[in-house]
Design an enzyme around this catalytic site. Structure first.
Site, short mmCIF file in Angstrom:
data_model
loop_
_atom_site.label_atom_id
_atom_site.label_comp_id
_atom_site.label_asym_id
_atom_site.label_seq_id
_atom_site.Cartn_x
_atom_site.Cartn_y
_atom_site.Cartn_z
N LYS A 44 0.82 -0.76 -0.36
CA LYS A 44 0.01 -0.02 -0.11
C LYS A 44 0.68 1.29 -0.46
O LYS A 44 1.99 1.29 0.26
CB LYS A 44 -0.96 0.21 0.99
CG LYS A 44 -0.58 0.43 2.92
CD LYS A 44 -1.18 0.03 3.48
CE LYS A 44 -0.20 0.51 4.58
NZ LYS A 44 -1.22 0.25 6.05
N ARG A 142 -11.34 0.25 13.60
CA ARG A 142 -11.11 1.43 12.79
C ARG A 142 -12.94 0.47 11.70
O ARG A 142 -13.83 1.03 12.02
CB ARG A 142 -10.02 1.57 12.51
CG ARG A 142 -9.09 1.97 12.89
CD ARG A 142 -7.64 2.56 12.20
NE ARG A 142 -7.07 1.18 11.22
CZ ARG A 142 -5.47 1.27 10.79
NH1 ARG A 142 -5.08 2.13 11.22
NH2 ARG A 142 -5.64 0.08 10.68
N TYR A 277 14.82 31.06 7.21
CA TYR A 277 13.29 31.43 8.29
C TYR A 277 13.44 31.32 9.34
O TYR A 277 13.51 30.56 9.90
CB TYR A 277 11.53 31.19 6.92
CG TYR A 277 11.99 31.17 5.83
CD1 TYR A 277 11.50 32.30 5.40
CD2 TYR A 277 11.66 29.70 5.02
CE1 TYR A 277 11.58 32.04 3.64
CE2 TYR A 277 11.54 29.67 3.79
CZ TYR A 277 10.83 31.09 3.07
OH TYR A 277 11.54 31.14 1.51
N MET A 325 11.25 24.45 2.05
CA MET A 325 9.54 23.73 1.16
C MET A 325 10.87 23.08 0.23
O MET A 325 10.12 22.03 -0.16
CB MET A 325 8.94 24.61 0.46
CG MET A 325 7.90 24.06 -0.83
SD MET A 325 6.40 24.79 -1.81
CE MET A 325 5.40 25.16 -0.05
#
Length: 387
Positions: A44, A142, A277, A325
């Site tokens: 998966k 779940r 940043y 990013m």
């Protein structure tokens, strides 16, 4: 050794090298742990970021006899690639492409009345029975059917559909919540409930080919959970399910993915220089900075900012300031490796590089997230394929 890649390997911004030989060896080690139970290779989420089709192919070559996916789209991708054998997809929503799955000979999971109805309708339209696994919620909370009246209702409905020739009930399964926490009291409770719910289904006439509840952690540490089949996911890729469980090496497993990038810039800066940043990092003195051309858009976890995790020239370097990013900065401590030098983010650890577990601990998360989050703009390069 064989190697394939979608892009040239000499001048790439970053690469995730996938050692398929290690994957095959891991599957073989897990088969030994399974002690005769069948092995489902879970691929998966694009094989936990490693590449679903090549990893599925190698897992089958190493002796796995089932493949597991979350979504039907993932399962259909495997079929489109020509992969044979049994494939189970276990997460469904109303209106999902049941008929397409049935026609592609994909096993499906049923855990409520709505999906029993939908798969029966799809099987009628397909003109062939659906292979179904009844999902029991034994405590994870779940998907899956609750014990008691809900389970009785679903079992009865599935048996009616089977009598009509619309389904074949080939499996009963569940999922453990805390197998990666050795000794957790929920483990024994879930196993007991699974035995009880399976016994009820069999008393009503269900004749499953496979009963399965064991995930990677249970495969490694809980032989009583193996039943007819084990589902191995994260362990197949040589990554530990949890620090409490132990390291991959403790179980004879080897990490399959090595993530690296090329330094795009090295420059000398004075002390007191702000980096990235917010200037959360100020150089303590004159030093050299190395620019890494990957960032959180590539899957590098921002919470790992400030940690010493990246191997350059045999030394672990500190992430200076915030991961951005598309890039982040390393404090190279005055060293001046040339631009283009290899920087290893994580791998097996053989060369002193960090592992996925090291990154997970630095970022306050789990190893699963580290490997699965590596983005699609990082090419996967495959080594040691069996064919």
């Amino acid at each position: 050794m064989s190697e394939t890649a979608a892009v040239p390997t000499a001048a790439v911004r970053a690469r995730a090298e996938i050692d398929l030989g290690a994957l095959r060896a891991n599957v073989q080690a897990l088969r030994a742990r399974a002690q005769g139970a069948a092995v489902m290779a879970v691929v998966k989420s694009d094989a936990y970021g490693h590449g679903a089709v090549p990893c599925a192919r190698e897992a089958l070559a190493a002796g796995a006899t089932w493949l597991g996916t979350t979504t039907v789209e993932e399962a259909l991708e495997l079929r489109a690639a020509g992969l044979p054998g049994r494939i189970l997809a276990w997460l469904w929503v109303p209106g999902a492409p049941w008929q397409q799955a049935i026609e592609a000979d994909i096993d499906v999971s049923l855990g409520s009345m709505w999906d029993v109805r939908e798969v029966a309708e799809a099987a009628r339209a397909a003109g062939r029975p659906a292979r179904v696994h009844l999902k029991a919620d034994t405590g994870l909370g779940r998907n899956g059917c609750q014990p008691g009246e809900d389970w009785a209702e679903v079992v009865a409905a599935a048996l009616r559909a089977e009598a009509e020739g619309l389904v074949r009930i080939v499996g009963v399964f569940s999922h453990l919540a805390c197998a990666d926490l050795p000794g957790h009291p929920s483990i024994a409770a879930q196993l007991a409930l699974f035995r009880e719910m399976t016994a009820y289904a069999e008393q009503q006439g269900v004749r499953p080919e496979v009963r399965h509840i064991a995930n990677s952690a249970a495969t490694l540490t809980l032989p009583e959970s193996h039943f007819d089949m084990v589902r191995v996911g994260i362990a197949m890729y040589g990554v530990s399910a949890s620090a409490e469980l132990g390291t991959p090496a403790d179980f004879g497993l080897r990490p399959v993915m090595t993530l690296s990038a090329s330094l795009s810039l090295v420059k000398r800066v004075p002390g007191g220089h702000g980096v990235s940043y917010g200037h959360h990092y100020i150089t303590p003195g004159e030093t050299t900075l190395g620019l890494m051309p990957v960032g959180y858009a590539d899957g590098i976890p921002r919470p790992a900012s400030g940690s010493s995790l990246v191997l350059v020239d045999g030394k672990l370097r500190t992430i200076a300031g915030r991961v951005a990013m598309d890039m982040f900065v390393l404090d190279l401590g005055g060293d001046e490796p040339p631009a283009g030098s290899e920087a290893v983010l994580f791998g097996p650890g053989d060369r002193g590089e960090s592992t996925a577990m090291d990154w997970a601990q630095a970022a306050g998360t789990i190893s699963y997230e580290i490997v699965t989050r590596i983005g699609t703009r990082v090419p996967r390069v495959y080594r040691n394929a069996s064919v």
